[in-house]
Motif scaffolding. Structure first.
Motif: not given
Length: 377
Positions: A266-268, A318-325
């Motif tokens: 997961a992202g920071q 992606w990768p310009r825009q984060a992948i959210c879930v």
């Protein structure tokens, strides 16, 4: 008591040690040949018949952890039907054993008490270390004499203080439990399936102790632990702890066959990793990033208990825009959730997995986010 190759205090109880008669020309000259004695399953203290694997309280490596070289085949012929699985498991066990051994060498009982832990913590870690030494010997003995028994590598673990060590210990133990639910499906022989289940039950006891005594959490993980079908993918993630180039060159590939998937976390910016939480998917190794085909629909697949849920993800930008879930809210906040990215709903084959897996602790849930942010909990 500690076993040392040249001093045999346990021989009084077990009789004269039996040494395997391996042809010396099969052992490369850079090795002493001492490890070849381990080819005989009767050599040294026997798990289940020796107190060494429960009641040794020294800081030196207990047998067979004090003999690091690989054990070379002593017979010609085809490998045993499950040898490859046991080789993977032995290589993983060297890492786990070394983690406990390094902790015992790095800290003292007073260190854990000063960190707010029970005064039994250090001894309990020693007992777990002893159990892991017994696992080493069991796994060595399950590999047939026609196959090599992998030796120890060098390992580097990211801990500097007692709480960080215990946090990593909890992650490793619960990952082991999930890994073993997949591994037990692989053997062809029923005895080997049973033996691996017996090891998994011991790992569960280790984890339950940590949850109760260390984290003051409920140890019950719901009606089922999490089943993850691709055990070797969890094993592959532990390569991050192996010092590059430190393994005996004769060791088999670990794990075999290695997929080298991009790591997943997961992202920071993650606030929570409980069911229903929104997270961004992060691929932390800049040298190993996933490739997304714009014509393919990808999924984040979450495993919990005996179920899995696939959530479509948007990868086009992606990768310009984060992948959210969103972690599926249907899951109970118990045990562990395992996540991966796949190019097919449900990740029906290991080849459909393109990144991961990530192990997400739910008990205690605060520990999952603390580890993610580099804190002890």
């Amino acid at each position: 008591m500690l076993f040392k190759p040249t001093i045999l205090p346990w021989a009084l109880a077990l009789g004269t040690a039996q040494v395997a008669s391996a042809p010396t020309n099969k052992v490369p000259p850079r090795y002493s040949g001492e490890a070849q004695k381990l080819a005989d399953p009767r050599y040294g203290p026997i798990p289940g018949q020796s107190d060494l694997y429960s009641y040794y309280w020294g800081t030196d490596r207990p047998f067979p952890g004090n003999i690091s070289d690989p054990v070379f085949p002593t017979q010609d012929g085809p490998p045993g039907v499950d040898d490859l699985i046991w080789q993977n498991l032995l290589s993983a066990e060297w890492l786990i054993f070394e983690f406990y051994q390094q902790g015992i060498e790095a800290f003292t009982a007073r260190d854990f008490v000063a960190a707010g832990m029970p005064n039994t913590t250090y001894r309990r870690l020693m007992e777990i270390r002893n159990n892991e030494a017994g696992h080493l010997r069991i796994f060595q003995n399950q590999i047939s004499p026609t196959s090599i028994k992998p030796g120890r590598c060098k390992y580097s673990f990211p801990f500097t203080e007692p709480l960080g060590y215990l946090a990593l210990m909890t992650v490793l133990e619960i990952s082991s439990m999930a890994f073993l639910t997949g591994l037990v499906q692989q053997p062809r022989l029923n005895f080997n399936k049973g033996a691996m289940l017996a090891i998994a039950e011991v790992e569960t006891r280790h984890e339950a102790w940590a949850l109760v005594d260390i984290w003051k959490a409920n140890p019950f993980g719901g009606p089922s632990d999490t089943i993850f079908p691709y055990a070797d993918e969890i094993l592959d993630s532990t390569n991050a702890f192996i010092v590059p180039g430190s393994c005996p060159p004769e060791n088999p590939e670990f794990p075999h066959a290695r997929q080298r998937l991009p790591a997943l976390s997961a992202g920071q910016d993650t606030v929570s990793l409980t069911p229903g939480s929104n997270i961004t998917l992060h691929f932390p190794d800049p040298r190993n990033q996933p490739f997304f085909n714009e014509s393919v629909q990808y999924y984040a697949v979450f495993y919990h208990g005996i179920s899995s849920i696939s959530v479509p993800i948007e990868t086009l930008f992606w990768p310009r825009q984060a992948i959210c879930v969103t972690i599926p809210s249907k899951f109970e906040t118990k045990g562990v959730i395992i996540a991966l990215v796949a190019d097919r709903r449900g990740a029906p084959t290991k080849e459909s997995v393109i990144a991961g897996p990530a192990v997400i602790l739910e008990q205690p849930s605060r520990l999952a986010t603390s580890v993610l942010h580099g804190k002890a909990g």
